[in-house]
Enzyme design. Sequence first.
Site, PDB file in Angstrom:
ATOM      1  N   ARG A  69       0.843  -1.193   0.000  1.00 43.81           N
ATOM      2  CA  ARG A  69       0.000   0.000   0.000  1.00 43.81           C
ATOM      3  C   ARG A  69       0.880   1.245   0.000  1.00 43.81           C
ATOM      4  O   ARG A  69       1.286   1.733   1.048  1.00 43.81           O
ATOM      5  CB  ARG A  69      -0.929   0.003   1.219  1.00 43.81           C
ATOM      6  CG  ARG A  69      -1.874  -1.184   1.285  1.00 43.81           C
ATOM      7  CD  ARG A  69      -2.943  -0.966   2.336  1.00 43.81           C
ATOM      8  NE  ARG A  69      -2.372  -0.808   3.669  1.00 43.81           N
ATOM      9  CZ  ARG A  69      -2.223  -1.795   4.546  1.00 43.81           C
ATOM     10  NH1 ARG A  69      -2.566  -3.025   4.212  1.00 43.81           N
ATOM     11  NH2 ARG A  69      -1.709  -1.580   5.729  1.00 43.81           N
ATOM     12  N   ASP A  71       1.841   5.075   0.000  1.00 41.22           N
ATOM     13  CA  ASP A  71       1.171   6.189   0.659  1.00 41.22           C
ATOM     14  C   ASP A  71       0.735   7.259  -0.329  1.00 41.22           C
ATOM     15  O   ASP A  71       1.148   7.266  -1.495  1.00 41.22           O
ATOM     16  CB  ASP A  71       2.115   6.835   1.685  1.00 41.22           C
ATOM     17  CG  ASP A  71       2.570   5.862   2.747  1.00 41.22           C
ATOM     18  OD1 ASP A  71       1.758   5.012   3.153  1.00 41.22           O
ATOM     19  OD2 ASP A  71       3.735   5.962   3.179  1.00 41.22           O
ATOM     20  N   TYR A 129      12.929   0.008  -3.375  1.00 41.90           N
ATOM     21  CA  TYR A 129      12.450   1.395  -3.366  1.00 41.90           C
ATOM     22  C   TYR A 129      13.608   2.338  -3.651  1.00 41.90           C
ATOM     23  O   TYR A 129      14.765   2.043  -3.329  1.00 41.90           O
ATOM     24  CB  TYR A 129      11.849   1.755  -2.006  1.00 41.90           C
ATOM     25  CG  TYR A 129      10.437   1.269  -1.778  1.00 41.90           C
ATOM     26  CD1 TYR A 129       9.333   2.042  -2.148  1.00 41.90           C
ATOM     27  CD2 TYR A 129      10.198   0.033  -1.187  1.00 41.90           C
ATOM     28  CE1 TYR A 129       8.039   1.604  -1.923  1.00 41.90           C
ATOM     29  CE2 TYR A 129       8.905  -0.418  -0.958  1.00 41.90           C
ATOM     30  CZ  TYR A 129       7.827   0.375  -1.330  1.00 41.90           C
ATOM     31  OH  TYR A 129       6.549  -0.064  -1.115  1.00 41.90           O
ATOM     32  N   ARG A 222      10.636   6.039   4.223  1.00 43.67           N
ATOM     33  CA  ARG A 222      10.663   7.486   4.465  1.00 43.67           C
ATOM     34  C   ARG A 222      11.240   7.817   5.835  1.00 43.67           C
ATOM     35  O   ARG A 222      11.918   8.838   6.008  1.00 43.67           O
ATOM     36  CB  ARG A 222       9.254   8.059   4.305  1.00 43.67           C
ATOM     37  CG  ARG A 222       8.747   8.004   2.867  1.00 43.67           C
ATOM     38  CD  ARG A 222       7.243   8.220   2.768  1.00 43.67           C
ATOM     39  NE  ARG A 222       6.860   9.510   3.290  1.00 43.67           N
ATOM     40  CZ  ARG A 222       5.608   9.859   3.552  1.00 43.67           C
ATOM     41  NH1 ARG A 222       4.616   8.989   3.365  1.00 43.67           N
ATOM     42  NH2 ARG A 222       5.326  11.052   4.025  1.00 43.67           N
TER      43      ARG A 222
END
Length: 269
Positions: A69, A71, A129, A222
């Site tokens: 999921r 963001d 990522y 993050r």
Amino acid sequence: MPEKGLDEATSAEDSEQKVMRNLKLTMAYDGSEFAGWQVQPDAATIQGALASAIGRLTGEKVLPQGSGRTDAGVHALAQVASFGTGSPMPVENFVKALNDILPPAIRVLDASEASADFHARKSARAKTYRYRILRAPICPPFLARYVWHFPYPLDEEAMKTTAGTVEGEHDFTSFAAVDPERRREEGEASNVRTIFSSAWTREEDELIYTVRGSGFLHHMVRNLVGTFILVGKNSVRVTQLREIVEARNRSQAGPTAPASGLFLVSVEY
């Protein structure tokens, strides 16, 4: 009795026509205008847009499952989704047909048949990522959606040296935001993950963080970036990062970096 036999034959025929297939989609999207992947009431989401497009195409009500999921504001170069369908449409036609319906910010890159037990999230073995930080004095307006503009002093070498500290299997609670949805789905799930590689590189005006792992917690990448920034600002010593990992306490780590610089690069199965 004859009527019952006819009904049974019709039912069997309908069943044959509705053989369920499991499809795998690879997608790219600009997450800037979306409230993340997961469908939400009264908000534009990637999952919601895809479900709507599939519904218009097949007449079926489905909720496609993503590999994770992402963001609000996070982008994807190769997100993977899976869903079941009784549609006989050839997989290659799904790509063009879905792209004709989806908003321009979402593109289906590939569609393929998957085994019945394939699940975009549960079958994933690794994800990569990338986080982009623009170091230039001025951020071009057409780049602002895709980077974190940070023109302030940073010890980039310290950040590069520290990157490997998070590699290996660890409990990453210090870098995890509370995720109510995950608790509902998985109960008290483990925060242990394995990071296979973690590195900072410089490409012209951009400082780029690339991380590959078995999986990632809510806001984990993050929060890692926000903590590495503290290392670059000399607010956190290189030797402290391992202590932050071992603390298993979110308050010990750095702030959450903006969503705009984060991209899901690839998912491995």
